[in-house]
Enzyme design. Structure first.
Site, PDB file in Angstrom:
ATOM      1  N   ARG A   1       4.469  17.427  -1.066  1.00 31.69           N
ATOM      2  CA  ARG A   1       4.765  16.442  -0.024  1.00 31.69           C
ATOM      3  C   ARG A   1       5.944  16.977   0.779  1.00 31.69           C
ATOM      4  NH1 ARG A   1       7.729  11.619  -2.211  1.00 31.69           N
ATOM      5  NH2 ARG A   1       9.442  12.551  -1.049  1.00 31.69           N
TER       6      ARG A   1
ATOM      7  N   HIS B   1       8.586  10.364   1.406  1.00 29.18           N
ATOM      8  CA  HIS B   1       7.467   9.585   0.858  1.00 29.18           C
ATOM      9  C   HIS B   1       6.821   8.750   1.966  1.00 29.18           C
ATOM     10  CE1 HIS B   1       5.050   6.924  -1.570  1.00 29.18           C
ATOM     11  NE2 HIS B   1       5.709   5.891  -1.083  1.00 29.18           N
TER      12      HIS B   1
ATOM     13  N   TYR C   1      17.156  12.619  -3.807  1.00 30.89           N
ATOM     14  CA  TYR C   1      16.605  12.987  -5.108  1.00 30.89           C
ATOM     15  C   TYR C   1      16.005  14.380  -5.203  1.00 30.89           C
ATOM     16  CZ  TYR C   1      12.430  11.183  -2.700  1.00 30.89           C
ATOM     17  OH  TYR C   1      11.438  10.944  -1.790  1.00 30.89           O
TER      18      TYR C   1
HETATM   19  C1  LIG Z   1       0.828  -0.762  -8.323  1.00 29.64           C
HETATM   20  C2  LIG Z   1       1.838  -0.181  -7.413  1.00 29.64           C
HETATM   21  N1  LIG Z   1       3.088   0.025  -7.874  1.00 29.64           N
HETATM   22  C3  LIG Z   1       4.039   0.531  -7.067  1.00 29.64           C
HETATM   23  C4  LIG Z   1       3.750   0.847  -5.777  1.00 29.64           C
HETATM   24  C5  LIG Z   1       4.825   1.397  -4.861  1.00 29.64           C
HETATM   25  N2  LIG Z   1       4.539   2.798  -4.567  1.00 29.64           N
HETATM   26  C6  LIG Z   1       3.934   3.147  -3.412  1.00 29.64           C
HETATM   27  S1  LIG Z   1       3.628   4.765  -3.344  1.00 29.64           S
HETATM   28  C7  LIG Z   1       4.322   5.039  -4.858  1.00 29.64           C
HETATM   29  C8  LIG Z   1       4.334   6.424  -5.426  1.00 29.64           C
HETATM   30  C9  LIG Z   1       2.978   7.007  -5.485  1.00 29.64           C
HETATM   31  O1  LIG Z   1       3.043   8.313  -5.925  1.00 29.64           O
HETATM   32  P1  LIG Z   1       1.744   9.218  -6.036  1.00 29.64           P
HETATM   33  O2  LIG Z   1       0.694   8.515  -6.812  1.00 29.64           O
HETATM   34  O3  LIG Z   1       2.176  10.538  -6.543  1.00 29.64           O
HETATM   35  O4  LIG Z   1       1.205   9.320  -4.542  1.00 29.64           O
HETATM   36  P2  LIG Z   1       1.961   9.926  -3.266  1.00 29.64           P
HETATM   37  O5  LIG Z   1       2.677   8.778  -2.624  1.00 29.64           O
HETATM   38  O6  LIG Z   1       2.880  10.997  -3.711  1.00 29.64           O
HETATM   39  O7  LIG Z   1       0.891  10.414  -2.359  1.00 29.64           O
HETATM   40  C10 LIG Z   1       4.799   3.851  -5.390  1.00 29.64           C
HETATM   41  C11 LIG Z   1       5.497   3.737  -6.674  1.00 29.64           C
HETATM   42  C12 LIG Z   1       2.435   0.610  -5.333  1.00 29.64           C
HETATM   43  N3  LIG Z   1       2.064   0.874  -4.073  1.00 29.64           N
HETATM   44  N4  LIG Z   1       1.506   0.104  -6.163  1.00 29.64           N
END
Ligand SMILES: Cc1ncc(C[n+]2csc(CCOP(=O)(O)OP(=O)(O)O)c2C)c(N)n1
Ligand SMILES: [Mg+2]
Lengths: 392, 370
Positions: free
Chosen positions: B265, B269, B278
């Site tokens: 990424r 985020h 971080y």
């Molecule tokens: C059930 C849930 N918990 C928390 C969140 C908040 N949240 C949004 S994106 C994220 C991280 C996701 O990481 P990853 O699965 O690695 O996907 P990326 O964003 O890196 O593409 C979090 C914790 C959410 N959207 N849904």
């Protein structure tokens, strides 16, 4: 009408994120307000820097040990967590991104640095896991404070909260105590995407075995989080995310003036009782100021605790005013206001000049953010209900 | 011997493959792999390059629009273009896609108008495209939930005897969710025609992969009973080849595959995030050397498959696309307030009708009021 809802908090959030981004948040077509407030989806808020700086300045000025200091609601909870962790080595903080990042709203900012990774745990991305393991830690004598990143993400943890956390004490005939706190930033008004603006409180007030509270201002936030952590029962702790950047003086050394389960009259009045909690307390206070100009005196009660409900405080007020309006962001239908209306009617039937009226969200999913100012109760909708209660 | 080979790979009758399937090096060298290959015409390579550049441009424009207050937030795909275009171009029309909130490149491959994506992040809708029209499901924000939907959809394909597969996208962080693990189980026991496409971009907001897993993610699959494979997520050829093969296998009754696209990424985020809190800048610098677009450009150049004129034309097209998107974004009207009550139910609903009427009357009471 919608312009009013944007209010100072929205503006503050937007300004802060603009600062952080190093760009001016848009004014473009005058409708930018809906989006410029900007937070959400996982990583909310930009205010981080501003907040942290303010708090640090507050610390040196007021001093952490030196009584009163002006804090944002975010920082107030942060200080409350810090105090609790200092006082009791069994207190743990756990959740997604609560460590280095300090949480997406920065509520846990600096705690991992000061208390270490054993006490401030960046958990895997699984809400059911967060609550389930917190229960295990509690069984082993710890006092976990769990962060659910946004209201809409508490549902993957629903089974652990509703079927396990709430029921274990009864299952053990009182042998088990589960002093677990579940912190949930809730409510809308920040221009976020889906699942980041919900008000899921009744799912938990409808579940016996959970205490449910909602703070509305920095001072209460500081004291209530400490009281929730000291409480031997599970506490669902709702934080009004759109008020996170509201500032107020907090006396860090004072003892709380109320037990966790009690509400508070935050503005005395004589004509109508407004019942609110969390983010809507400020909206009701603003409505009361506006109503004063029309010669109406509104009493505003901040319920603070939804389970238990401080019904005596409510009944005493409504018996004086004879009118009652309930305000919350959650849908009106089967919302917390329904319980309030029923109880107020039971307790105050002969004093009521009008039925208890409810102002809240519609019986729909939370709409896209460009519509949220219509969905959320604002000053005008509160005053409209006040008008209607006088029409009887 | 590669110590990171999938545990129990022999059980699938396959020799342990090299850890990372790569067909195009960061320097733009075409390399061989014992199991995977793509045979692309120069025209097809140029087309992939164009896709990569255009989706990066859409993304850039969206970030800029957010900075200017026109979007509430944006989740950038920067760095993940090859994973998305490679896998997206491997799909047949009949295959069904289940995306997260970051799959703008896959949406592009499915002909979803990017303005729809902008509309979601602007807050005028929650998505608003018809999944069946594009065989591209709605964005899912609740982490991991869509993995189960994909498996259920695949079970439907199976029952219909159709020649299609489902593919579901999710992140490294999502692999911790119960739903994702349950979806692995469902897919395995049903031998469902589904491809799990995990973009391991190394981060789940502020949490590095070590917070989610002690083993490489693709190796999770073997415990559930289906093959897992790691592909260079910044290599559009490899992503295309590996996804094509997994989809073919699924369509032909071979069951699920977990693909771990190893990528990064490169941005925050979301636009609300501040990664300097971080992660170290040197990490980004290292990954910049593996940029998914540069290597295709280098390959095209080296092999004289495209001239300066081509690259300029693509740039021009990207600029036009960005400009057009910006204009259409600014023109997006706010929905009518009464739209709140629309599309909640299929059939009329008395409570909603009542609330709609009351709210309409309430709004009307302001008309003519200064
Ligand atoms: C059930 C849930 N918990 C928390 C969140 C908040 N949240 C949004 S994106 C994220 C991280 C996701 O990481 P990853 O699965 O690695 O996907 P990326 O964003 O890196 O593409 C979090 C914790 C959410 N959207 N849904
Ligand atoms: Mg990730």
């Amino acid at each position: 009408m919608t312009a009013m809802t944007t209010g100072p908090a929205g503006t503050a959030g937007g300004a802060a994120s603009a600062t952080q981004n190093g760009t001016a948040n848009g004014t473009a077509n005058g409708t930018a307000k809906g989006t410029a407030k900007g937070t959400a989806m996982g990583t909310a808020q930009g205010t981080a820097n501003g907040t942290a700086q303010a708090a640090r300045a507050g610390r040196t000025a007021g001093g952490r040990d030196g009584g009163t200091t002006t804090l944002t609601l975010v920082r107030a909870i942060n200080e409350g967590l810090r105090r609790s962790m200092e006082e009791d080595p069994k207190v743990l903080v756990m959740g997604e991104d609560v460590g280095k990042l300090g949480g997406v709203f920065r509520v846990t900012d600096g705690l991992q640095k000061d208390f270490g990774e054993d006490r401030v745990i960046d958990t895997p991305l699984a809400e059911s896991g967060i609550i389930g393991t917190a229960i295990g830690l509690a069984l082993r004598g710890y006092r976990p404070v769990c962060e659910i990143q946004f209201d809409g993400f508490v549902f993957p943890a629903a089974d652990q909260i509703i079927s396990q956390l709430a029921k274990m004490r009864m299952r053990s005939l009182g042998a088990v105590r589960l002093p677990v706190v579940v912190r949930i930033p809730f409510g809308g008004g920040i221009g976020a995407v889906e699942h980041h603006s919900e008000s899921p409180e009744v799912h938990f007030t409808h579940t016996g075995g959970l205490r449910v509270v909602a703070c509305s201002n920095p001072a209460d936030a500081y004291h209530m989080i400490r009281q929730a952590i000291r409480c031997d029962d599970p506490v669902i702790f709702f934080e009004p995310k759109r008020r996170y950047w509201d500032k107020a003086p907090v006396d860090l050394d004072a003892e709380p003036d109320l037990p966790l389960g009690k509400g508070r009259v935050v503005r005395p009045g004589t004509d109508v009782t407004l019942l609110a909690y969390g983010p809507m307390v400020r909206t009701c206070l603003e409505a009361a100021v506006a109503a004063e100009e029309d010669g109406r005196s509104l009493e505003v009660i901040d319920l603070r605790s939804l389970s238990p409900l401080d019904i005596d405080l409510v009944a005493e007020s409504v018996q004086r005013t004879g009118r009652c309006v309930v305000v919350h962001e959650a849908p009106v239908f089967c919302g917390y206001g329904a319980e309030l209306a029923a109880r107020v009617t039971e307790r105050c039937f002969y004093h009521l000049e009008a039925p208890v009226l409810r102002v809240g969200g519609f019986a729909t999913p939370y709409p896209p953010s460009r519509l949220e100012d219509h969905y959320l109760p604002d000053l005008d909708r509160v005053l409209d209900a006040v008008d209607r209660t006088f029409a009887y | 011997m590669n110590t990171n080979a999938p545990v129990g790979a022999e059980a699938y009758g396959a020799a342990a493959p090299p850890e990372l399937v790569q067909l195009l090096t960061p320097e733009g060298e075409r390399v061989e792999h014992p199991d995977y290959d793509v045979d692309l015409t120069p025209e097809q390579v140029r087309s992939l390059y164009r896709d990569l550049v255009l989706v990066r441009r859409i993304d850039m424009e969206a970030v800029a629009l957010q900075r200017q207050g026109e979007l509430g937030i944006w989740a950038s795909l920067l760095g993940q273009e090859a994973a998305q275009i490679g896998s997206g171009r491997a799909l047949s029309d009949q295959d069904m896609v289940f995306p997260t909130y970051r799959e703008h490149g896959v949406a592009w491959c499915r002909d979803v108008d990017p303005i729809k994506l902008l509309g979601l992040f602007r807050g005028v809708s929650h998505g608003g495209w018809d999944p069946a029209e594009h065989n591209f499901h709605l964005y899912t924000i609740v982490i991991g939930a869509q993995t189960l939907h994909a498996v259920g959809y695949a079970m439907g394909i199976q029952r219909d005897g159709a020649e299609a597969a489902a593919i579901v996208y999710f992140g490294d962080g999502a692999t911790s969710q119960g739903d994702v693990n349950e979806s692995f189980i469902w897919a395995a026991v049903n031998n469902a025609p589904v491809v799990f496409f995990c973009q391991n971009n190394q981060w789940a907001i502020s949490e590095p992969l070590e917070k989610q897993s002690r083993i490489p993610l693709y190796r999770r699959a073997s415990g559930f009973g289906f093959p897992g494979i790691r592909v260079d997520g910044n290599d559009v050829f490899a992503c295309l080849a590996v996804t094509r093969e997994a989809l073919r296998n699924a369509r032909e009754g071979g069951g699920p595959t977990l693909i771990e696209a190893y990528t990064y990424r490169m941005g925050a985020h979301t636009t609300s995030d501040d990664p300097t809190r971080y992660r170290v800048a040197s990490e980004l610098e290292a990954w910049k050397l593996k940029d998914p677009i540069e290597r295709v450009k280098a390959y095209l150049f080296k092999n004289e498959l495209a001239d300066q004129e081509f690259f300029e034309a693509v740039e021009l097209e990207a600029d036009e696309l960005g400009k057009d998107l910006r204009r259409r974004c600014l023109e997006l009207p706010d929905p009518d307030p009464l739209a709140i009550f629309e599309n909640v139910y299929v059939d009329p609903h008395a409570l909603l009708e009542e609330e709609r009427e009351q709210f309409a009357a309430y709004l009307a009471s302001f008309e003519g009021v200064a």
